[in-house]
Write an enzyme that holds these catalytic residues in place. Sequence first.
Site, PDB file in Angstrom:
ATOM      1  N   LYS A   1       0.842  -1.195   0.000  1.00 14.57           N
ATOM      2  CA  LYS A   1       0.000   0.000   0.000  1.00 14.57           C
ATOM      3  C   LYS A   1       0.878   1.245   0.000  1.00 14.57           C
ATOM      4  CE  LYS A   1      -2.350   1.667   3.755  1.00 14.57           C
ATOM      5  NZ  LYS A   1      -2.155   3.123   3.794  1.00 14.57           N
TER       6      LYS A   1
ATOM      7  N   ARG B   1      -3.597  -6.365  14.434  1.00 20.00           N
ATOM      8  CA  ARG B   1      -2.367  -6.508  15.200  1.00 20.00           C
ATOM      9  C   ARG B   1      -2.117  -7.979  15.513  1.00 20.00           C
ATOM     10  NH1 ARG B   1      -1.206  -2.549  13.419  1.00 20.00           N
ATOM     11  NH2 ARG B   1      -0.689  -0.544  14.342  1.00 20.00           N
TER      12      ARG B   1
ATOM     13  N   HIS C   1     -11.452  12.576  -2.874  1.00 20.21           N
ATOM     14  CA  HIS C   1     -12.714  13.190  -2.428  1.00 20.21           C
ATOM     15  C   HIS C   1     -12.773  14.577  -3.063  1.00 20.21           C
ATOM     16  CE1 HIS C   1     -15.558  14.131   1.234  1.00 20.21           C
ATOM     17  NE2 HIS C   1     -16.096  14.416   0.060  1.00 20.21           N
ATOM     18  N   ASP C   2     -13.615  14.722  -4.096  1.00 19.34           N
ATOM     19  CA  ASP C   2     -13.661  15.988  -4.829  1.00 19.34           C
ATOM     20  C   ASP C   2     -14.925  15.950  -5.680  1.00 19.34           C
ATOM     21  OD1 ASP C   2     -12.830  18.384  -6.254  1.00 19.34           O
ATOM     22  OD2 ASP C   2     -10.768  17.880  -5.722  1.00 19.34           O
TER      23      ASP C   2
ATOM     24  N   PRO D   1     -17.286  15.107  -8.844  1.00 19.35           N
ATOM     25  CA  PRO D   1     -17.269  13.848  -9.590  1.00 19.35           C
ATOM     26  C   PRO D   1     -16.263  13.805 -10.752  1.00 19.35           C
ATOM     27  CG  PRO D   1     -19.521  14.402  -9.019  1.00 19.35           C
ATOM     28  CD  PRO D   1     -18.680  15.563  -8.571  1.00 19.35           C
ATOM     29  N   ASN D   2     -16.202  14.872 -11.560  1.00 18.43           N
ATOM     30  CA  ASN D   2     -15.284  14.851 -12.705  1.00 18.43           C
ATOM     31  C   ASN D   2     -13.836  14.709 -12.289  1.00 18.43           C
ATOM     32  OD1 ASN D   2     -16.641  15.028 -15.212  1.00 18.43           O
ATOM     33  ND2 ASN D   2     -17.305  17.095 -14.655  1.00 18.43           N
ATOM     34  N   THR D   3     -13.486  15.411 -11.232  1.00 17.58           N
ATOM     35  CA  THR D   3     -12.090  15.397 -10.778  1.00 17.58           C
ATOM     36  C   THR D   3     -11.717  14.021 -10.227  1.00 17.58           C
ATOM     37  OG1 THR D   3     -12.236  17.743 -10.318  1.00 17.58           O
ATOM     38  CG2 THR D   3     -10.467  16.557  -9.229  1.00 17.58           C
TER      39      THR D   3
ATOM     40  N   THR E   1     -11.475   6.028  11.097  1.00 20.56           N
ATOM     41  CA  THR E   1     -11.492   5.477  12.464  1.00 20.56           C
ATOM     42  C   THR E   1     -10.954   6.482  13.480  1.00 20.56           C
ATOM     43  OG1 THR E   1      -9.445   4.394  11.857  1.00 20.56           O
ATOM     44  CG2 THR E   1     -11.397   3.029  11.902  1.00 20.56           C
TER      45      THR E   1
ATOM     46  N   GLY F   1       0.797  -2.346   8.865  1.00 21.01           N
ATOM     47  CA  GLY F   1       1.971  -1.495   8.687  1.00 21.01           C
ATOM     48  C   GLY F   1       3.055  -1.817   9.685  1.00 21.01           C
TER      49      GLY F   1
ATOM     50  N   ASP G   1      -3.489   4.277  -1.922  1.00 20.75           N
ATOM     51  CA  ASP G   1      -4.395   4.719  -0.850  1.00 20.75           C
ATOM     52  C   ASP G   1      -4.369   6.243  -0.768  1.00 20.75           C
ATOM     53  OD1 ASP G   1      -5.914   4.922   1.482  1.00 20.75           O
ATOM     54  OD2 ASP G   1      -4.250   4.366   2.795  1.00 20.75           O
ATOM     55  N   LEU G   2      -5.016   6.903  -1.751  1.00 17.70           N
ATOM     56  CA  LEU G   2      -5.020   8.376  -1.757  1.00 17.70           C
ATOM     57  C   LEU G   2      -6.379   8.946  -1.359  1.00 17.70           C
ATOM     58  CD1 LEU G   2      -2.776   9.136  -4.882  1.00 17.70           C
ATOM     59  CD2 LEU G   2      -2.131   8.894  -2.482  1.00 17.70           C
ATOM     60  N   LYS G   3      -7.361   8.081  -1.136  1.00 15.50           N
ATOM     61  CA  LYS G   3      -8.683   8.495  -0.616  1.00 15.50           C
ATOM     62  C   LYS G   3      -9.207   9.733  -1.336  1.00 15.50           C
ATOM     63  CE  LYS G   3      -7.829   6.676   4.069  1.00 15.50           C
ATOM     64  NZ  LYS G   3      -6.395   6.338   4.074  1.00 15.50           N
TER      65      LYS G   3
END
Length: 232
Positions: A36, A183, A67-68, A70-72, A122, A212, A63-65
Amino acid sequence: MMQVQEPRIIIALDFKDEASTLVLVDQLKPELCRLKVGKELFVRCGPSLVKKLHNRGFDVFLDLKFHDIPNTVAAACQAAADMGVWMVNVHASGGRKMMEFAREAIEKSAHKPLLIGVTVLTSLSRQDIAEIGLNIEPADQVSRLAKLAKDSGLDGVVCSPLEVSDLKQQLGQEFCLVTPGVRPVGAAIGDQQRVMTPAEALSAGSDYLVIGRPITANSDPIQALNDIIAQC
Ligand code: C5P
């Protein structure tokens, strides 16, 4: 054994630079894990590092999540697909149209990564989400956003291992659940709040485990990975 079909451990490469990332990666085998790449590493090292991971045979979860508008988001997902990543994610709270546009962009691509939604971070408490105007239990918001993600054509969501069995029940076995907050027995919990062991998370129904520091911060990361695989 969990590794017979495909690797279900995704190692979070939370490193600051390419050199330290590759020191670990060059000890790993693509048959045993996926990788990741998150915001810090991507902002520092960019697509060229992702290419180096691909050249070594690894599947990459970007994993860049996103959020913008829709087109972007659709354009960003298309760019991720063109890069050849295996999995990419967007915030489900970006709404139905944003997720549908992301799905369409990926469907038009020659290479189609798994498209995963992030529900409620979380790190957010009941009070935190009230402060941004949501008077709802975090678990109920997770469930609502996971359903919206499925309705919008996403392949799955990121969630806590404690939410896995309810979400599988609500959304079906095929809906992919990716779980951090894992864990191994005896490992430090660190800043994760609610954790399960890898074996518990898999038996609850988790499809992929994001792990991680129990691996990357171990003095013998390969032994740590092998121990986790053996525990599963
Ligand atoms: O080191 P650790 O196993 O805690 O790393 C977990 C990884 O999963 C980190 O890259 C973290 O950003 C990510 N993550 C998380 N909790 C979420 C979503 C992602 O820990 N809810």
